[in-house]
Design a protein around this motif. Structure first.
Motif, PDB file in Angstrom:
ATOM      1  N   UNK A 103      32.846  48.608  38.278  1.00 43.43           N
ATOM      2  CA  UNK A 103      32.936  49.020  39.496  1.00 43.43           C
ATOM      3  C   UNK A 103      33.918  48.479  40.568  1.00 43.43           C
ATOM      4  N   UNK A 104      34.040  46.849  40.445  1.00 43.87           N
ATOM      5  CA  UNK A 104      34.729  46.297  41.253  1.00 43.87           C
ATOM      6  C   UNK A 104      36.305  46.626  40.736  1.00 43.87           C
ATOM      7  N   UNK A 105      36.659  46.748  39.571  1.00 44.76           N
ATOM      8  CA  UNK A 105      37.952  46.958  39.090  1.00 44.76           C
ATOM      9  C   UNK A 105      38.282  48.381  39.614  1.00 44.76           C
ATOM     10  N   UNK A 106      37.226  49.504  39.843  1.00 41.37           N
ATOM     11  CA  UNK A 106      37.755  50.583  40.351  1.00 41.37           C
ATOM     12  C   UNK A 106      37.874  50.717  41.833  1.00 41.37           C
ATOM     13  N   UNK A 107      36.898  49.945  42.543  1.00 36.50           N
ATOM     14  CA  UNK A 107      36.816  49.790  43.914  1.00 36.50           C
ATOM     15  C   UNK A 107      38.195  49.292  44.508  1.00 36.50           C
ATOM     16  N   UNK A 108      38.531  47.988  43.889  1.00 39.98           N
ATOM     17  CA  UNK A 108      39.765  47.392  44.204  1.00 39.98           C
ATOM     18  C   UNK A 108      41.075  48.135  43.877  1.00 39.98           C
ATOM     19  N   UNK A 109      40.904  48.953  43.041  1.00 40.52           N
ATOM     20  CA  UNK A 109      42.138  49.901  42.509  1.00 40.52           C
ATOM     21  C   UNK A 109      43.160  48.832  42.182  1.00 40.52           C
ATOM     22  N   UNK A 110      43.000  48.135  41.014  1.00 35.47           N
ATOM     23  CA  UNK A 110      44.172  47.034  41.083  1.00 35.47           C
ATOM     24  C   UNK A 110      45.385  47.506  40.187  1.00 35.47           C
ATOM     25  N   UNK A 111      45.306  48.574  39.625  1.00 32.50           N
ATOM     26  CA  UNK A 111      46.421  49.004  38.942  1.00 32.50           C
ATOM     27  C   UNK A 111      47.611  49.259  39.686  1.00 32.50           C
ATOM     28  N   UNK A 112      47.080  49.980  40.788  1.00 39.99           N
ATOM     29  CA  UNK A 112      48.581  50.142  41.950  1.00 39.99           C
ATOM     30  C   UNK A 112      48.672  49.235  42.836  1.00 39.99           C
ATOM     31  N   UNK A 250      38.409  39.721  42.537  1.00 38.27           N
ATOM     32  CA  UNK A 250      38.468  39.728  43.896  1.00 38.27           C
ATOM     33  C   UNK A 250      39.589  38.929  44.486  1.00 38.27           C
ATOM     34  N   UNK A 253      42.927  41.002  44.794  1.00 38.92           N
ATOM     35  CA  UNK A 253      42.864  42.473  45.556  1.00 38.92           C
ATOM     36  C   UNK A 253      43.803  41.791  46.818  1.00 38.92           C
TER      37      UNK A 253
ATOM     38  N   UNK B  96      29.736  43.622  43.962  1.00 42.13           N
ATOM     39  CA  UNK B  96      30.350  44.789  43.996  1.00 42.13           C
ATOM     40  C   UNK B  96      30.521  45.185  45.854  1.00 42.13           C
ATOM     41  N   UNK B  99      33.292  43.574  47.190  1.00 43.25           N
ATOM     42  CA  UNK B  99      34.557  44.554  46.782  1.00 43.25           C
ATOM     43  C   UNK B  99      34.689  45.689  47.763  1.00 43.25           C
TER      44      UNK B  99
ATOM     45  N   UNK C 102      40.630  55.953  36.862  1.00 40.69           N
ATOM     46  CA  UNK C 102      40.347  55.143  35.405  1.00 40.69           C
ATOM     47  C   UNK C 102      39.384  55.610  34.854  1.00 40.69           C
ATOM     48  N   UNK C 105      36.531  53.893  32.716  1.00 37.86           N
ATOM     49  CA  UNK C 105      35.550  53.224  33.575  1.00 37.86           C
ATOM     50  C   UNK C 105      34.533  54.385  34.040  1.00 37.86           C
ATOM     51  N   UNK C 142      29.345  52.614  41.828  1.00 34.86           N
ATOM     52  CA  UNK C 142      30.774  52.565  41.408  1.00 34.86           C
ATOM     53  C   UNK C 142      31.213  53.773  41.346  1.00 34.86           C
ATOM     54  N   UNK C 152      33.782  54.806  50.028  1.00 34.66           N
ATOM     55  CA  UNK C 152      33.737  53.474  49.968  1.00 34.66           C
ATOM     56  C   UNK C 152      32.405  53.205  50.929  1.00 34.66           C
TER      57      UNK C 152
END
Lengths: 253, 121, 483
Positions: A103-112, A250, A253, B96, B99, C102, C105, C142, C152
């Motif tokens: 979820x954190x990976x998704x929320x922080x949207x790191x790929x972009x 974290x 980001x 979470x 974030x 994603x 995910x 999530x 969010x």
């Protein structure tokens, strides 16, 4: 005092009064209530069966370095609860951590977004050297904690957390240090698959999910306790990878 | 007297932590402070669970060279195992939440919930 | 017959493997999700006759039933698990035409929200219930954020209230364990009569707070509209169709099996009625279609809780039937509304005008589901509404009956408003390309009409489920029988 705070205070106080009453109850004859502090009645709890290791068997005695082939071979009873009697909860728990990391990976949207570094380019020499020395020691300590989880206080979570700390310190001090996304993913997937795989193997060979399928050995020896150490190793890798992943996300980001 | 203090510092103290947390969640407007309050609530309930399984003058439930058999008095291992689980769950939720706060801060440049549409409650 | 543990274990395995599937082929995750949910449905079907004959107890880890974690799958759990996995299956078909950023995910979270909800209905252990509630809600936090935008904030709100709720739930679990000395539902139920009444009330309150959040009950449900509005369509669908069903199940399990006392049912009745009336009234005022559906969903949950807490066998049966219908209809409503929204590029009801001819499948799906909710004859909602009214009249609850009928009238008003906009008004807008939802619409329409014309199809499971939930001594006997 603002109106909002007043309302909050009233709600809180009302709840607190209701719940505190639970501790002041004097039960009538034959009624049960909360145990007094320090007077938990273990003999009437499920815990007694776990302490005697007598859920399936009629066992009464567990003796250090002597008792053999008990139903659960761990000398640390908390470990036997976490990784054997109630291992399904534990599977759920690492799943929660896994979901949070995803979820954190998704929320922080790191790929972009551009990845940031926490460490300064010229972080102090003392910090750098200290952490260089600490890093292998922390890894060793973490490994010890989870490998001996069934014998002494500690276990997969604690060990995994210590290992994650080592990586966190490294990320804080060294700006050239980088963990590849893919290696974290591989470690966490493999660890998770092996936990579920252990469970499924038990299901296939013994007939119920997460059932112990190995000899439990002698209480108190390193090679004992059946699948508990295996589960703990899987948990440690999983938790270590998960926490590292969360911290990394974290920070970047 | 000492017994009274002991009992209330564990039971009362952890309940107090829970309700300090609840008050914080309800009254604070800063998102980080709300999360801290949530963390306090988690801590309080974890302490309470362990306290409910405590047995006076008993040992940690580990069979080793000091307590070589299960005849010794042990504290209840189940709440300890439950707390282990609940700590991890609490951490996951807090991480979470943090974030989400980072993302919301990026968008609105404020941590104050009363300035964020859709967060008012 | 396949071991039912797989319903939880297999999605877990697939979720852990999902990142690796993604590396192999980026199209793989969505098919894996579809296959896993389909497999779950097959597993459930293969156990159907067995469970109808006698509840199944699965001892996890091979430990004897009441002393460690066990799964208890009776008729009620089976019905709920079918609902959950069925919704997930339909929504996975819908997801085939969706693209998420994603996707590994998304699908691992999607599988885990399904597995978490299935775990909630199957578990026979109080703390395990807590763990599954947490899995479900963290997956939901999530999943909501996949929509971007304001999601969010919605997710943060849900996270805070969910976090507070879980603390209270855990407190209740601690109290129960300290008093009874066990976490197994059957063992607790067996000694619930011995617990001091005051402590019992406090514990019941704590459970009500903890589980009421998942079951969307009145003072704890202000997160629902935000989540349902902001989340991606598939997520709104699964929350409405599966997670709330699991919440109702957990609530019923706690209050019928664990603490069956009349006073709690009275409280639940009041809470249910308030949820129902509030939900319908607020839904009527909404201009945003997803928000309207969210409030309608709340109201339905209120209706179900009201009816179930009447406590007669006919009422419980009616409530369960309504629960099944609600899941089917809301999934259809959400996916067709999702398509209409993306076609019009707006969530406002007034911008959907004229889409009836431009997006015939979605508009048809929306209309038939709305008709089902309103209780048009020969659709499933008619039967359950009829059962609800007759059972509450038989229980001599005239006020409740009146309120339910009044709520139904409000419901008719706002659903017909949308249908009227779809077909009888027109707006010159450019219709955007959208997902194809023909297969889910056909499947769900068949179900809706099938259950409406031939409700005997599920008469046996309903009968058994109602009997099971009302008779907690049988639950206790089944689990503790071995000792």
């Amino acid at each position: 005092m603002k109106f909002r705070n007043l309302i909050a205070l009233v709600i809180t106080a009302a709840f607190a009064l209701i719940i505190l009453q639970a501790f002041t109850i004097t039960p009538a004859a034959g009624e049960i209530t909360l145990n007094e502090f320090g007077k938990a009645d273990i003999n009437n709890r499920t815990a007694q069966l776990y302490l005697n290791k007598s859920v399936n068997t009629d066992n009464k005695k567990v003796i250090y370095q002597e008792s053999k082939n008990l139903e659960s071979g761990s000398a640390n009873i908390v470990t036997s609860v976490v990784a054997n009697y109630r291992s399904f909860d534990t599977l759920g728990e690492i799943t929660v951590l896994f979901l949070a990391a995803a979820g954190i990976g998704v929320v922080l949207n790191l790929e972009n977004s551009k990845k940031k570094k926490f460490a300064a380019d010229d972080s102090s020499l003392i910090l750098n050297t200290g952490i260089k020395l600490l890093f292998p020691l922390l890894l060793l300590a973490g490994t010890y904690i989870f490998v001996y989880g069934h014998l002494s206080p500690g276990g997969g979570f604690q060990g995994g957390a210590v290992i994650a700390t080592a990586f966190l310190l490294k990320m804080l001090s060294d700006n050239k240090f980088e963990i590849k996304e893919i290696s974290i993913t591989l470690v966490e997937s493999t660890a998770g698959i092996s936990f579920v795989g252990l469970g499924l193997y038990g299901l296939v060979t013994r007939g119920s999910f997460l059932e112990n399928f190995m000899a439990t050995g002698t209480v108190g020896q390193l090679f004992s306790a059946g699948i508990i150490p295996l589960i703990y190793i899987a948990i440690a890798f999983k938790v270590g990878a998960e926490l590292t992943n969360i911290v990394k996300n974290l920070i970047e980001a | 007297m000492l017994n009274f203090l002991e009992e209330w510092s564990f039971f009362g103290g952890s309940i107090l932590l829970i309700f300090i947390g609840l008050y914080g969640v309800l009254s604070r407007k800063n998102m980080i402070k709300i999360l801290i309050s949530l963390g306090l609530m988690d801590t309080g309930v974890n302490l309470l669970l362990v306290a409910l399984g405590y047995v006076e003058a008993a040992n940690a439930p580990i069979i080793n060279s000091v307590n070589p058999s299960n005849a010794a008095a042990f504290v209840d291992p189940i709440p300890q195992a439950l707390v282990l689980t609940s700590i991890v769950i609490g951490t996951a939720v807090l991480a979470l939440g943090l974030a989400l706060v980072m993302k919301i801060y990026d968008k609105y440049s404020t941590l104050n919930i009363s300035e964020i549409r859709g967060l008012k409650w | 017959m396949v071991n039912l543990t797989l319903i939880i274990a297999l999605p877990l395995l697939m979720a852990f493997t999902m990142p690796i599937f993604k590396m192999l082929n980026s199209k793989l995750p969505k098919f894996i999700a579809l296959l896993t949910t389909a497999f779950n449905l097959i597993v459930l079907s293969s156990n159907f006759t067995e469970i109808m004959a006698a509840p199944l107890i699965l001892e996890l880890g091979g430990w004897q039933a009441p002393f460690a974690i066990n799964l208890y799958v009776g008729p009620l759990a089976l019905v709920a698990a079918f609902l959950i996995n069925g919704s997930a299956f339909i929504l996975s078909i819908y997801n085939l035409s969706q693209d998420y950023q994603f996707d590994d995910k998304f699908y691992l979270l999607f599988l885990m929200i399904t597995a978490g909800a299935s775990g909630m209905v199957m578990t026979g252990d109080l703390f395990n219930l807590f763990v599954f509630i947490e899995i479900t809600s963290i997956a939901a936090y999530s999943l909501t954020t996949f929509a971007g935008g304001s999601s969010y904030e919605a997710s943060f709100k849900y996270l805070i209230i969910g976090g507070v709720g879980s603390v209270f739930l855990l407190l209740g679990i601690g109290f129960t364990y300290s008093a009874v000395g066990s976490l197994n539902l059957a063992e607790i139920a067996a000694s619930a009569g011995l617990i001091n009444p005051l402590l019992l009330q406090i514990t019941a309150l704590l459970f009500l707070i903890g589980i009421g959040i998942e079951a969307e009950l009145f003072p704890l449900n202000f997160w629902v509209p935000d989540i349902y509005t902001e989340a991606p369509t598939a997520v709104s669908g699964i929350m409405s169709g599966a997670v709330s069903a699991a919440g109702i199940y957990a609530l019923a399990r706690i209050f019928f099996t664990l603490f069956p006392a009349q006073q709690f049912f009275n409280y639940l009745l009041v809470i249910g009625v308030i949820t129902l009336i509030m939900g319908e009234l607020i839904a009527y005022q909404q201009e945003n279609i997803k928000r309207m559906l969210a409030y309608s969903s709340l109201a339905q949950m209120g209706l179900i809780v009201t009816v179930i807490s009447l406590g007669t066998e006919a009422a419980v049966k009616a409530g369960l039937f309504q629960l099944i219908n609600h899941s089917i209809l809301k999934v259809l409503l959400f996916i067709s509304a999702g398509v209409l929204i993306s076609a019009a590029g707006s969530k406002k009801i007034k911008d959907l005008a004229g889409l009836g001819t431009k997006k015939p499948t979605a508009a048809f799906g929306f209309t038939i589901a709305a008709m089902g909710i309103l209780g048009v004859p020969f659709l499933n909602g008619f039967i359950s509404k009829f059962m609800i009214i007759s059972s509450s009249l038989n229980a001599d609850q005239f006020l409740i009956t009146f309120l339910i009928l009044a709520a139904a009238l409000i419901e008719i008003a706002y659903y017909l408003k949308v249908v009227q906009k779809l077909y009888f008004e027109d707006l010159e807008i450019e219709v955007k390309n959208t997902a194809v939802i023909t297969v889910p619409v056909i499947l769900l329409t068949l179900l809706i009409i099938g259950l409406g014309v031939y409700p005997q199809l599920i008469a046996e499971p309903l009968e058994k489920a109602a009997a099971e939930i009302l008779n907690n001594s049988r639950y206790i006997m089944t689990v503790l029988g071995g000792i």
